[in-house]
Design a protein around this motif. Structure first.
Motif, PDB file in Angstrom:
ATOM      1  N   LEU A 119      -0.193 100.392  16.701  1.00 51.03           N
ATOM      2  CA  LEU A 119      -0.057 100.566  15.256  1.00 51.03           C
ATOM      3  C   LEU A 119       1.006 101.599  14.901  1.00 51.03           C
ATOM      4  CD1 LEU A 119      -3.770 100.375  14.081  1.00 51.03           C
ATOM      5  CD2 LEU A 119      -2.085  98.553  14.322  1.00 51.03           C
ATOM      6  N   SER A 120       1.269 102.556  15.779  1.00 55.84           N
ATOM      7  CA  SER A 120       2.275 103.568  15.468  1.00 55.84           C
ATOM      8  C   SER A 120       3.664 102.958  15.333  1.00 55.84           C
ATOM      9  CB  SER A 120       2.285 104.664  16.541  1.00 55.84           C
ATOM     10  OG  SER A 120       2.713 104.152  17.788  1.00 55.84           O
ATOM     11  N   HIS A 121       3.903 101.798  15.976  1.00 55.36           N
ATOM     12  CA  HIS A 121       5.194 101.134  15.855  1.00 55.36           C
ATOM     13  C   HIS A 121       5.483 100.709  14.415  1.00 55.36           C
ATOM     14  CE1 HIS A 121       6.200 101.005  20.083  1.00 55.36           C
ATOM     15  NE2 HIS A 121       5.059 100.420  20.381  1.00 55.36           N
ATOM     16  N   TYR A 122       4.458 100.546  13.619  1.00 51.73           N
ATOM     17  CA  TYR A 122       4.619 100.023  12.263  1.00 51.73           C
ATOM     18  C   TYR A 122       4.548 101.128  11.208  1.00 51.73           C
ATOM     19  CZ  TYR A 122       3.870  95.673  14.760  1.00 51.73           C
ATOM     20  OH  TYR A 122       3.995  94.641  15.649  1.00 51.73           O
ATOM     21  N   ILE A 123       4.670 102.350  11.620  1.00 49.97           N
ATOM     22  CA  ILE A 123       4.699 103.483  10.682  1.00 49.97           C
ATOM     23  C   ILE A 123       6.111 104.053  10.660  1.00 49.97           C
ATOM     24  CG2 ILE A 123       3.846 105.806  10.211  1.00 49.97           C
ATOM     25  CD1 ILE A 123       1.182 104.986  11.420  1.00 49.97           C
ATOM     26  N   GLN A 241      -5.629  91.550  12.769  1.00 47.24           N
ATOM     27  CA  GLN A 241      -4.972  90.477  13.521  1.00 47.24           C
ATOM     28  C   GLN A 241      -4.016  91.027  14.573  1.00 47.24           C
ATOM     29  OE1 GLN A 241      -3.418  87.021  11.340  1.00 47.24           O
ATOM     30  NE2 GLN A 241      -4.594  87.685   9.568  1.00 47.24           N
ATOM     31  N   LEU A 242      -3.304  92.100  14.232  1.00 47.52           N
ATOM     32  CA  LEU A 242      -2.397  92.704  15.205  1.00 47.52           C
ATOM     33  C   LEU A 242      -3.141  93.126  16.464  1.00 47.52           C
ATOM     34  CD1 LEU A 242      -0.093  94.931  12.965  1.00 47.52           C
ATOM     35  CD2 LEU A 242       0.685  93.140  14.529  1.00 47.52           C
ATOM     36  N   VAL A 243      -4.244  93.828  16.288  1.00 48.66           N
ATOM     37  CA  VAL A 243      -5.002  94.313  17.435  1.00 48.66           C
ATOM     38  C   VAL A 243      -5.705  93.170  18.160  1.00 48.66           C
ATOM     39  CG1 VAL A 243      -6.868  95.847  18.172  1.00 48.66           C
ATOM     40  CG2 VAL A 243      -5.287  96.585  16.374  1.00 48.66           C
ATOM     41  N   ALA A 244      -6.281  92.248  17.392  1.00 50.17           N
ATOM     42  CA  ALA A 244      -7.026  91.146  18.005  1.00 50.17           C
ATOM     43  C   ALA A 244      -6.126  90.188  18.771  1.00 50.17           C
ATOM     44  CB  ALA A 244      -7.809  90.391  16.925  1.00 50.17           C
ATOM     45  N   SER A 245      -4.818  90.173  18.449  1.00 50.71           N
ATOM     46  CA  SER A 245      -3.906  89.233  19.101  1.00 50.71           C
ATOM     47  C   SER A 245      -3.515  89.665  20.507  1.00 50.71           C
ATOM     48  CB  SER A 245      -2.646  89.065  18.252  1.00 50.71           C
ATOM     49  OG  SER A 245      -1.880  90.262  18.248  1.00 50.71           O
ATOM     50  N   VAL A 246      -3.812  90.909  20.873  1.00 53.44           N
ATOM     51  CA  VAL A 246      -3.410  91.422  22.187  1.00 53.44           C
ATOM     52  C   VAL A 246      -4.515  91.163  23.200  1.00 53.44           C
ATOM     53  CG1 VAL A 246      -2.563  93.430  23.449  1.00 53.44           C
ATOM     54  CG2 VAL A 246      -2.114  93.226  21.005  1.00 53.44           C
ATOM     55  N   ARG A 247      -4.102  90.701  24.369  1.00 52.77           N
ATOM     56  CA  ARG A 247      -5.082  90.413  25.416  1.00 52.77           C
ATOM     57  C   ARG A 247      -5.807  91.683  25.843  1.00 52.77           C
ATOM     58  NH1 ARG A 247      -2.966  88.091  31.040  1.00 52.77           N
ATOM     59  NH2 ARG A 247      -2.266  90.263  31.208  1.00 52.77           N
TER      60      ARG A 247
END
Length: 310
Positions: A119-123, A241-247
């Protein structure tokens, strides 16, 4: 109960965006709280929540950071993780609020902790400064240093995700996010007009909100004449969705669940799998957030997004 999110300063606890977002626990400094009381508070958090994810800035005093490690060591627990962040104060506060939002979802403590890197990538965190002579966290050229001595000069600085620095003036801007975002502004003596009237429209910000300037901002940016700002993803469904999309995988060292190549609890790097290289969010890199706005959440996903965590 959701996983507990803890911080080292009340400035890192932004107001919740909805009734479901819990507050964060405050881990006070040695000057404000004796060790015995700190141990009792942490033990209580573990009893109530099971796991504690504590965030603290890289600029935290050595004594306060030592206190955090001492408390975890004396409790002899692996259910507390300490995450040091290089984000500016306002950007870190936003990241903490996003993790608070996700803590009530159906993610395990390990996934929530390792999601901080994603998530830090999107700040996009920066500030407007009247001087860059003492700015140490972003590269500053000799020309900018010289201009700092000119009366009335102002500089726009982006510290994260990619350092940038420009002199405020007609046509000046910073490279911003490529996704729909909102912006939080903490006005200070540097003034916020350029941020709200020039930068926000250039970044196509959907909404701009104001908050109090964090007490640590002056020290972080090297000047008391500062206005801090940060653009971010505000929608919990997109974050989910961002977090849930990662294996998800299991840490080979502490057995906690994780996403990416580093455990959020023991910080160990996971050896690469003998599989085709992961793409997109699986590598915890900055993926265009528009990819996660292509469709609304299904009814089942919406239920999971607001379901209580483990």
């Amino acid at each position: 109960m959701p996983t507990a999110i803890a911080v080292t300063s009340p400035d890192l606890v932004l107001p919740p965006t909805d009734p479901q977002t819990p507050l964060a626990a405050l881990l006070q400094s040695p000057d404000a709280q004796p060790l015995d009381a700190a141990l009792v508070d942490m033990h209580r958090l573990l009893e109530q929540h099971g796991y504690v994810i504590a965030f603290f800035p890289a600029s935290l005093s050595a004594a306060h950071e030592h206190r955090l490690h001492t408390v975890r060591s004396l409790l002899e627990t692996d259910r507390v993780t300490l995450i040091k962040s290089d984000l500016p104060p306002l950007g870190l506060a936003i990241l903490v609020r996003q993790l608070r939002q996700l803590s009530v979802c159906d993610f395990s403590p390990g996934v929530i902790a390792s999601a901080a890197r994603l998530l830090s990538h999107y700040i996009h965190a920066g500030a407007v400064l009247n001087s860059v002579t003492r700015l140490e966290r972003v590269p500053v050229g000799l020309t900018a240093h010289a201009r700092s001595w000119m009366p009335g000069s102002q500089f726009a600085v982006l510290a994260h995700p990619r350092p940038q620095l420009v002199k405020v003036g007609p046509g000046a801007t910073l490279a911003g996010p490529d996704f729909a975002c909102e912006m939080l502004v903490a006005p200070g003596s540097a003034g916020s007009d350029w941020v709200t009237m020039a930068l926000a429209p250039a970044w196509q910000v959907k909404a701009v909100q104001e908050t109090v300037l964090p007490a640590d901002s002056a020290a972080w940016w090297g000047t008391g004449k500062v206005t801090e700002f940060a653009a971010y993803l505000p929608d919990i469904s997109v974050l989910y969705q961002l977090v849930a999309s990662v294996r998800r995988e299991q840490c080979r060292w502490c057995a906690m669940e994780l996403i990416g190549d580093r455990c959020g609890f023991c910080a160990s790097h996971q050896p690469p799998e003998e599989e085709p290289e992961a793409t997109g969010a699986a590598a915890l890199g900055p993926v265009p957030a528009s990819a996660y706005r292509a469709r609304p959440l299904t009814r089942a996903e919406r239920r999971r997004a607001i379901a209580p965590g483990p």
